[in-house]
Structures are given as C-alpha cells and as structure tokens.
Design a protein around this motif. Structure first.
Motif, PDB file in Angstrom:
ATOM      1  N   GLY A   1      -2.598  -7.164  10.477  1.00 53.21           N
ATOM      2  CA  GLY A   1      -2.881  -8.387   9.732  1.00 53.21           C
ATOM      3  C   GLY A   1      -1.830  -8.770   8.725  1.00 53.21           C
ATOM      4  O   GLY A   1      -2.142  -9.463   7.747  1.00 53.21           O
ATOM      5  N   GLY A   2      -0.604  -8.322   8.918  1.00 59.17           N
ATOM      6  CA  GLY A   2       0.483  -8.680   8.006  1.00 59.17           C
ATOM      7  C   GLY A   2       0.285  -8.109   6.612  1.00 59.17           C
ATOM      8  O   GLY A   2      -0.485  -7.162   6.410  1.00 59.17           O
TER       9      GLY A   2
ATOM     10  N   VAL B   1      -2.349  -5.138   4.120  1.00 61.16           N
ATOM     11  CA  VAL B   1      -1.855  -4.132   3.174  1.00 61.16           C
ATOM     12  C   VAL B   1      -2.415  -4.425   1.782  1.00 61.16           C
ATOM     13  O   VAL B   1      -2.868  -3.517   1.068  1.00 61.16           O
ATOM     14  CB  VAL B   1      -0.317  -4.107   3.145  1.00 61.16           C
ATOM     15  CG1 VAL B   1       0.192  -3.076   2.131  1.00 61.16           C
ATOM     16  CG2 VAL B   1       0.244  -3.787   4.537  1.00 61.16           C
ATOM     17  N   ASN B   2      -2.404  -5.701   1.394  1.00 61.43           N
ATOM     18  CA  ASN B   2      -2.914  -6.087   0.078  1.00 61.43           C
ATOM     19  C   ASN B   2      -4.404  -5.806  -0.064  1.00 61.43           C
ATOM     20  O   ASN B   2      -4.900  -5.606  -1.183  1.00 61.43           O
ATOM     21  CB  ASN B   2      -2.641  -7.568  -0.187  1.00 61.43           C
ATOM     22  CG  ASN B   2      -1.158  -7.865  -0.323  1.00 61.43           C
ATOM     23  OD1 ASN B   2      -0.368  -6.971  -0.641  1.00 61.43           O
ATOM     24  ND2 ASN B   2      -0.762  -9.101  -0.071  1.00 61.43           N
TER      25      ASN B   2
ATOM     26  N   ALA C   1       3.159   3.505  18.132  1.00 63.87           N
ATOM     27  CA  ALA C   1       2.684   4.295  16.991  1.00 63.87           C
ATOM     28  C   ALA C   1       3.329   3.792  15.711  1.00 63.87           C
ATOM     29  O   ALA C   1       4.329   3.050  15.739  1.00 63.87           O
ATOM     30  CB  ALA C   1       3.008   5.770  17.196  1.00 63.87           C
ATOM     31  N   PHE C   2       2.768   4.225  14.587  1.00 65.88           N
ATOM     32  CA  PHE C   2       3.226   3.786  13.272  1.00 65.88           C
ATOM     33  C   PHE C   2       3.430   5.001  12.377  1.00 65.88           C
ATOM     34  O   PHE C   2       2.606   5.910  12.342  1.00 65.88           O
ATOM     35  CB  PHE C   2       2.214   2.807  12.661  1.00 65.88           C
ATOM     36  CG  PHE C   2       1.923   1.646  13.564  1.00 65.88           C
ATOM     37  CD1 PHE C   2       2.766   0.545  13.584  1.00 65.88           C
ATOM     38  CD2 PHE C   2       0.845   1.681  14.449  1.00 65.88           C
ATOM     39  CE1 PHE C   2       2.523  -0.517  14.446  1.00 65.88           C
ATOM     40  CE2 PHE C   2       0.602   0.627  15.311  1.00 65.88           C
ATOM     41  CZ  PHE C   2       1.439  -0.475  15.315  1.00 65.88           C
ATOM     42  N   SER C   3       4.558   4.991  11.648  1.00 69.78           N
ATOM     43  CA  SER C   3       4.924   6.153  10.845  1.00 69.78           C
ATOM     44  C   SER C   3       4.237   6.185   9.489  1.00 69.78           C
ATOM     45  O   SER C   3       4.236   7.209   8.819  1.00 69.78           O
ATOM     46  CB  SER C   3       6.448   6.206  10.652  1.00 69.78           C
ATOM     47  OG  SER C   3       6.875   5.058   9.933  1.00 69.78           O
ATOM     48  N   THR C   4       3.662   5.052   9.068  1.00 69.50           N
ATOM     49  CA  THR C   4       2.914   5.007   7.809  1.00 69.50           C
ATOM     50  C   THR C   4       1.652   4.177   8.029  1.00 69.50           C
ATOM     51  O   THR C   4       1.590   3.334   8.939  1.00 69.50           O
ATOM     52  CB  THR C   4       3.728   4.357   6.670  1.00 69.50           C
ATOM     53  OG1 THR C   4       3.937   2.967   6.975  1.00 69.50           O
ATOM     54  CG2 THR C   4       5.068   5.049   6.476  1.00 69.50           C
ATOM     55  N   THR C   5       0.665   4.401   7.177  1.00 66.82           N
ATOM     56  CA  THR C   5      -0.561   3.603   7.250  1.00 66.82           C
ATOM     57  C   THR C   5      -0.271   2.153   6.921  1.00 66.82           C
ATOM     58  O   THR C   5      -0.859   1.234   7.513  1.00 66.82           O
ATOM     59  CB  THR C   5      -1.621   4.169   6.287  1.00 66.82           C
ATOM     60  OG1 THR C   5      -1.871   5.545   6.628  1.00 66.82           O
ATOM     61  CG2 THR C   5      -2.924   3.410   6.375  1.00 66.82           C
ATOM     62  N   GLU C   6       0.666   1.914   5.994  1.00 67.24           N
ATOM     63  CA  GLU C   6       1.041   0.543   5.654  1.00 67.24           C
ATOM     64  C   GLU C   6       1.594  -0.193   6.876  1.00 67.24           C
ATOM     65  O   GLU C   6       1.258  -1.360   7.106  1.00 67.24           O
ATOM     66  CB  GLU C   6       2.079   0.515   4.531  1.00 67.24           C
ATOM     67  CG  GLU C   6       1.537   0.864   3.158  1.00 67.24           C
ATOM     68  CD  GLU C   6       1.636   2.362   2.874  1.00 67.24           C
ATOM     69  OE1 GLU C   6       1.530   2.743   1.697  1.00 67.24           O
ATOM     70  OE2 GLU C   6       1.805   3.149   3.824  1.00 67.24           O
ATOM     71  N   GLU C   7       2.437   0.470   7.672  1.00 65.00           N
ATOM     72  CA  GLU C   7       2.998  -0.163   8.867  1.00 65.00           C
ATOM     73  C   GLU C   7       1.905  -0.466   9.892  1.00 65.00           C
ATOM     74  O   GLU C   7       1.923  -1.512  10.545  1.00 65.00           O
ATOM     75  CB  GLU C   7       4.074   0.727   9.498  1.00 65.00           C
ATOM     76  CG  GLU C   7       5.424   0.665   8.808  1.00 65.00           C
ATOM     77  CD  GLU C   7       6.046  -0.721   8.886  1.00 65.00           C
ATOM     78  OE1 GLU C   7       5.925  -1.401   9.919  1.00 65.00           O
ATOM     79  OE2 GLU C   7       6.653  -1.139   7.874  1.00 65.00           O
ATOM     80  N   LEU C   8       0.954   0.439  10.018  1.00 63.88           N
ATOM     81  CA  LEU C   8      -0.159   0.209  10.940  1.00 63.88           C
ATOM     82  C   LEU C   8      -0.952  -1.029  10.509  1.00 63.88           C
ATOM     83  O   LEU C   8      -1.230  -1.914  11.324  1.00 63.88           O
ATOM     84  CB  LEU C   8      -1.066   1.441  10.977  1.00 63.88           C
ATOM     85  CG  LEU C   8      -2.192   1.470  12.016  1.00 63.88           C
ATOM     86  CD1 LEU C   8      -2.535   2.911  12.378  1.00 63.88           C
ATOM     87  CD2 LEU C   8      -3.458   0.762  11.533  1.00 63.88           C
TER      88      LEU C   8
ATOM     89  N   SER D   1      -2.087   4.598  -4.146  1.00 65.24           N
ATOM     90  CA  SER D   1      -1.068   4.751  -3.108  1.00 65.24           C
ATOM     91  C   SER D   1      -1.692   5.394  -1.879  1.00 65.24           C
ATOM     92  O   SER D   1      -2.668   6.148  -1.970  1.00 65.24           O
ATOM     93  CB  SER D   1       0.084   5.608  -3.627  1.00 65.24           C
ATOM     94  OG  SER D   1      -0.396   6.884  -4.037  1.00 65.24           O
ATOM     95  N   LEU D   2      -1.149   5.089  -0.712  1.00 61.67           N
ATOM     96  CA  LEU D   2      -1.631   5.664   0.537  1.00 61.67           C
ATOM     97  C   LEU D   2      -0.770   6.870   0.897  1.00 61.67           C
ATOM     98  O   LEU D   2       0.459   6.775   0.888  1.00 61.67           O
ATOM     99  CB  LEU D   2      -1.576   4.621   1.657  1.00 61.67           C
ATOM    100  CG  LEU D   2      -2.394   3.343   1.417  1.00 61.67           C
ATOM    101  CD1 LEU D   2      -2.233   2.390   2.594  1.00 61.67           C
ATOM    102  CD2 LEU D   2      -3.855   3.664   1.185  1.00 61.67           C
TER     103      LEU D   2
END
Length: 500
Positions: free
Chosen positions: A186-187, A191-192, A174-181, A439-440
C-alpha cells in the motif's frame, strides 16, 4: 582460415576461462543448506518449517526448538473431558495461507454455531445485536450515522491491498524488511499506518468519536486488550474480523501447527534456546544453537537459523555470541492478557437481564471504562462440534472465556457469575504493547539468521505470522541462491501485470 592469434585466443576461452571461473566458483550452483534451525513451534515456526521445505527440498534437515508447547497461542484447555480454545479462537476467512494449511493437512472447518454479540459500558449495554440483519443496520445508523459504513469501506480497502501479498509470494518475491513488504502492498500509506493510531486514522475519514468510544474500543480490547491508541494497521486487522468472516478448525486450531511439523518430518527438540554463536567458515557462516533441556545443555550447528519466537518477550532471552546484531529494539514489551476459562452460571442480572432465560448473547465486549473488570466475555463451544450441538441455554452452566488485564479476584468472579464449578487461568504475553512511533525490528539479523516474529510490531494475527513465515522462507532461499531480482522489487503489482 583462422589466424594463429585467433586460435590462441579461442584456446584461452575454451581452456583457461572455464578453469578460472571454476576456481572463482562462478557457474557452480551453490550447495543447498544442510541443516536449518527454527526456534519456536507456534504458527510462525511451524509455517516457516513447511515453507522452507517447500523451497529447499525434502533433503534439508530442519530442527524445531520449542521451550513450551507446540502451537504457541493456538492452545486449548480441558473442561469436563471437552477441549476448548484458550488462545486464538478464530481465523479470518481471507487468511489464504491458513485455508491452504487446512486443505493440505486434511483438516475441516468446525461447524459454525450462531450467537449474538453485545457491547457493555461497565454499567449497561450500549449496543445489542439482533437476529435481523436490517434491524442491526438500522440501529447502527440510528446511533452512529454513517460511521459504520465509513469504517467498513476503510477496512475493505486495506484488506484488498493486503491480499496482494499472496500474488507476490506465489511468484516467489520476498522482502528484506517489514517496511518494504508493507510498501509493496500500500505504498508509504501502509508504512505510515504503523506510526499513526487507529483512532486518529478513523477520525481522519469521518468516523465519529462516539462510534470509536463505543464500538472500536470494545473490538480492540477484545482482540488485543489495548486502547484505540494502537497503530492503525493493527487496528484494521482486528476490525476486519467481524463474526461472519471468522472460522475455526474442528479439533482445535493448534492442529495446524502439529500437522505441519509432522508432515515436514521436522525434528522437534523440546528445549529452551539460550544462545546462538557464530562460527566462521570458508564459504558461509555456521551457527551453533545452544539450548537447555531438562538439566542438561546441548548444542548443534546449522547453516540457517530462523527465530520464530518473540525476542522482546519477558522470559525469552537469547544471547548472541561472536557477532553484533543490527536488530532494532521496539520501545516497549509484550502486553499481558489473562484468559480465564470459567465453567459456571452467568450472572445475567449484572447485564440488565434478571431472568437468565431472556439473556440472548453469546459474547459481550466491554468498552474502556474504570467500571469494567474485563475485556470480553464469550460462551465457548468445544473444539469438536457434533451435528446436533446447541449452545447451553443461559440458565444452565456453560463454559465461558473471560479476557482481562489481570486475574479476576473472587469478588469480580462473583459479579460475573452466580456460581461456578471451575476456573482455569492462562496468562499470555500475547501481543506487543503497542504505542506510536515504534520502530519495526529487522528481519535479516545476520547473513543466515532471520527474525520472523518481529512482524508482530506491524500487526499481530495468525495470518500475519503465516505471511511472515512465507516471506522469510522465500527471502532465505533467494539470498542463499543470490536471486536478487526476487528481493525488494519496486512496483510489483505493475511488474506482475506486464509479466502476465
């Protein structure tokens, strides 16, 4: 022979240390949560209810709060005793969670009814699909060069990386933020993609401006009612949905939501949540959910609360009492899209076909133009398609769905239709109003409070909500049992390859 000192040392380990560990709570498996609240019964809320029960077990009581209707954007409307999709009409073939739900619930794919598409400039058709695949390819090449091939390769690469999430979730990561997911898929590039527009991204890979103006803008307007300034990741999700990759559920897509809630035996409370109040306890926080139901106010207490409704949507305010939220507010609101289901005779002359018998299209997408009053126009099939079903010939009255930025006035309806029997209008705050550099929102809002719907600011689709639902269920489970090795692990693809 053991010395007296070593005997005393052994006695300490056997007697005192276990007592100390028991006192500190070590070695004791924590109790599972007794009650969980899910706010919202759309695809995100119903899916997370199912995944939470999968993780925590059938003994956990789950209450689902829904202010409107079960299904959310998966909705139908009735015309002449037949039901038609008024919300999300189709699902992508790569949506593995949705495919799994259909199989689990014993549902069926609706019979596919073939139809051709065209793109309208506001004055004339700029691109027309034919029955011949090679002719379609030739026309694309003739008008736009190899732009369509560059687009296809770009979308396929993104979708291939997106598919990694199913392997991660199958292994309960699991991932604690959408950015980490996104980073795990795709690195930094992924995110970009939430910060760069789809137009800029496509220009960067050599897609022509003309192709973007004619084709990309039309597809995105039909999907989100917005321009090519939307983030690249949102655009990629939209562009992946080509007609041959889409399907729908016999009886209506909303059957997934009602089916999952019924299967999990969730307690559905038809009320509007107005506040979530934190109550301190000795071990873990307890949350009081307060809600309105008809003319009364009710409340109940929960160990975990999942918000599967858009907090940034007008008309859905929730107060948070006794604690401060870390949630980031996107710079915007939800975008209004109007869905008009019209039963009538299409004015094919407006699209350059004076003889309606010669009008061959079941769907028309509109480019961004001051001359166009609609985003898309689609001939609908009922949610129950019989074996011998055929589309109505263009000269007969049919059921059409018109997506537009505002309710169509009488003049606009008369432009699109020669005459009509009925018009049913549904206004959706369907998607975020996307812009650049937004921002997410946070997923973890408090120790036991999670925000599922914030994922829509990265990309909004039925499957994205299902993926977010699985992630939140895994995140809540892993954090509850302190399985930190299953959260935010870097380089997961390599890790899984070496494990296997």
């Amino acid at each position: 022979m053991a010395s007296e000192g070593s005997i005393h040392h052994t006695m300490f380990l056997l007697v005192v240390l276990p007592a100390l560990l028991f006192h500190l709570g070590a070695g004791q498996p924590p109790e599972s949560p007794g009650r969980i609240a899910v706010i919202g019964a759309g695809i995100g809320g119903s899916a997370v209810t199912h995944f939470l029960q999968q993780q925590f077990g059938a003994q956990v009581q789950i209450d689902v709060y829904e202010a409107d209707r079960v299904g959310g954007r998966l909705a139908t409307t009735t015309v002449n005793n037949q039901q038609y999709e008024s919300g999300s009409a189709s699902i992508h073939s790569l949506n593995l969670h949705m495919q799994g739900f259909v199989k689990l619930l014993g549902l069926k794919h609706r019979k596919e009814v073939a139809g051709k598409n065209a793109i309208f400039s506001g004055e004339h058709l700029v691109l027309e699909e034919t029955d011949w695949y090679l002719l379609n390819l030739f026309r694309l090449w003739w008008h736009y060069g190899i732009s369509f091939l560059r687009l296809q390769m770009w979308v396929e690469e993104i979708m291939e990386k997106f598919m990694r999430i199913y392997k991660y979730q199958a292994h309960e990561y699991a991932f604690s933020t959408t950015e980490e997911l996104l980073r795990s898929l795709g690195g930094e590039h992924f995110v970009n993609m939430t910060q760069k527009s789809v137009a800029e991204s496509l220009q960067g890979i050599g897609v022509s401006q003309r192709f973007i103006d004619d084709v990309i803008s039309a597809v995105i307007r039909a999907s989100y009612g917005q321009s090519v300034a939307i983030p690249a990741l949102v655009g990629a999700m939209s562009l992946a949905g080509t007609p041959g990759n889409m399907w729908a559920i016999e009886g209506g897509n909303k059957l997934v939501c009602s089916g999952l809630l019924k299967m999990t035996k969730a307690n559905v409370i038809h009320g509007k949540v107005i506040a979530i109040c934190l109550h301190n306890s000795e071990k873990r926080p307890v949350y009081e959910v307060q809600y309105e139901q008809e003319d009364s106010i009710g409340s109940d207490f929960y160990d975990l609360v999942i918000i599967a409704a858009p907090l940034h949507k007008a008309g859905y305010p929730i107060s948070f009492l006794n604690f401060q939220l870390p949630i980031q507010q996107p710079n915007g609101t939800y975008h209004r899209v109007v869905s008009s289901v019209v039963h009538g005779y299409l004015n094919s002359s407006f699209f350059g076909f004076p003889d309606p018998k010669l009008f061959p299209f079941s769907s028309i997408l509109s480019v961004e133009s001051p001359d166009s009053s609609f985003h898309s126009l689609e001939s609908l099939c009922p949610v129950n398609v019989s074996v011998g079903f055929r589309r109505k010939p263009p000269q007969e009255a049919a059921v059409w769905r018109v997506l537009s930025a505002h309710p169509l006035d009488r003049k606009e309806l008369k432009t699109l239709f020669k005459s009509y029997y009925s018009v049913q209008v549904v206004e959706w705050q369907a998607f975020p109003s996307y812009g650049s550099s937004q921002s997410l929102p946070q997923i973890i809002m408090h120790d036991g409070l999670y925000y599922l719907s914030g994922v829509e600011w990265a990309a909004s689709s039925v499957e994205m909500s299902a993926v977010a639902a699985k992630n939140v269920a895994l995140l809540a489970f892993n954090r509850w049992y302190e399985l930190n090795e299953k959260i935010d692990q870097p380089d997961l693809m390599h890790k899984l390859k070496t494990e296997l």
